[in-house]
Design a protein around this motif. Sequence first.
Motif, mmCIF file in Angstrom:
data_model
loop_
_atom_site.group_PDB
_atom_site.id
_atom_site.type_symbol
_atom_site.label_atom_id
_atom_site.label_comp_id
_atom_site.label_asym_id
_atom_site.label_seq_id
_atom_site.Cartn_x
_atom_site.Cartn_y
_atom_site.Cartn_z
ATOM 1 N N THR A 293 26.478 -28.295 -14.356
ATOM 2 C CA THR A 293 27.337 -28.289 -15.215
ATOM 3 C C THR A 293 26.921 -28.739 -16.702
ATOM 4 O O THR A 293 26.071 -29.447 -16.667
ATOM 5 N N ILE A 294 27.871 -28.321 -17.711
ATOM 6 C CA ILE A 294 27.416 -28.562 -19.109
ATOM 7 C C ILE A 294 28.184 -29.527 -19.489
ATOM 8 O O ILE A 294 29.504 -29.394 -19.702
ATOM 9 N N GLU A 295 27.785 -30.562 -20.079
ATOM 10 C CA GLU A 295 28.302 -31.883 -20.249
ATOM 11 C C GLU A 295 28.048 -32.280 -21.675
ATOM 12 O O GLU A 295 27.211 -31.768 -22.407
ATOM 13 N N ASN A 296 29.146 -32.851 -22.490
ATOM 14 C CA ASN A 296 28.880 -33.414 -23.820
ATOM 15 C C ASN A 296 28.443 -32.521 -25.023
ATOM 16 O O ASN A 296 27.425 -32.801 -25.409
ATOM 17 N N ARG A 297 29.158 -31.191 -25.048
ATOM 18 C CA ARG A 297 28.858 -30.413 -26.025
ATOM 19 C C ARG A 297 28.875 -30.823 -27.319
ATOM 20 O O ARG A 297 29.823 -31.651 -27.661
#
Length: 449
Positions: A293-297
Amino acid sequence: MKEASSDAPLKLSAVRSRALVGRQRPPGDKSISHRALLLGLLCVGETTIEGLLEGEDVLRTAEACRALGATVTRGAAGRWSVRGAGLGSLVAPRETLDFGNAGTGSRLMMGVVAGHPIAARFDGDASLRKRPMRRVLEPLIKQGARVLEEHEGGRLPILLQGSGAPFPIEYLTPVASAQIKSAVLLAGLNSPGRTVVMEREASRDHTEKMLNHFGARVTVEPYNGSGRRIALEGRPNLRATTVRVPADPSSAAFPLAAALVVPGSDVLIESVMINPLRCGLIETLLEMGADITIENRRGESGEEVADLRARYSRNLRGVEVPAARAPSMIDEYPILAVIAAFAAGGTIMRGLSELRVKESDRLAAIAAGLEANGVSCNIQGDDLYVEGAGGAVRGSGLVKTHLDHRIAMSFLIMGLASNESVTVDDASMIATSFPDFRELMGSLGASFA
């Protein structure tokens, strides 16, 4: 303990690990670190760099910047400052610029030297001396530079004479290469006109973004479908600035991969660059069924950054990786091949010719390392086929690294999830890009011996 650089090989083994758990920030991105130093050199004033990668490759570039007239100093917690000599005002180095294993640093610095009326001798270690430089030199010659001395086949050591007024050229790169493109643009900075680089397939765009960050005028337009046309206005008023270096996605790939293949793992990797032209590995792993998962872009110094969470992924499956994806993940194929060994079914990686001219013939080194550990694979032309074992990799092999840091780290990651340990013949060169590899992986629970 950091991996020490030494002439003596450092044999290292990775043994089957317990679940990897925790959060870590890998070292700063190598591509950004090189470019921040070089553009700091070309500014008048003080550039501050936060999070610079303190690996040997980048430190060689820092030393070369000093030799050309910059004052480069290290402060606390990896904070560096560069007081530049200024565009057009570099001094000729008294000694050879020794780049060690730094292919990016040497090629980009050739572009810098080519745009100034100075001569500099470039050299490196045994591995770098084998790597081709002619395709970088050819456009620089068109811009007015002269090669006074070179080794057979356009290899180091090379004596390069630059020009005080480089010709503004339009150049179509023969392959998708950020190093060729960047060298031409860096030489073009001191040109009295517009320098244009065209590429049929888009390569990493860190140079274009950082040039804009330092005040240069760079425009990027589509070219020939999937390519790009990059135009640079010469002799800009570069301004010293602050660069915050994000974590290197190529280094982040190792703890990320380990979390995917070691049962029970859950790892958060902080502040990783997710530039779309560097995300080919993430795209491929998601296609394989990876739990990422890709978080806090967020944005930092012109680049997109995020936190990556990776969890053990029992049901990874083989996929076909198209050749068009290679420029966005060229350094990640060794670790992808290792992950593919744990997946169910075959993975085909197409169009890997560029791997043959890296720190080693990476394509051959990957295949040999897989076979040494019981993984079926074969090379067909420039394609690599890996037959995944569905989670059961034998291990027990001794991997020849050929002085290649990414081969060493990739197969150490394999050993963390294999039935038996995996040993690399030399881990000393890991310091070129990831000096705290063992410490970071150990903090997550990895075991090395």
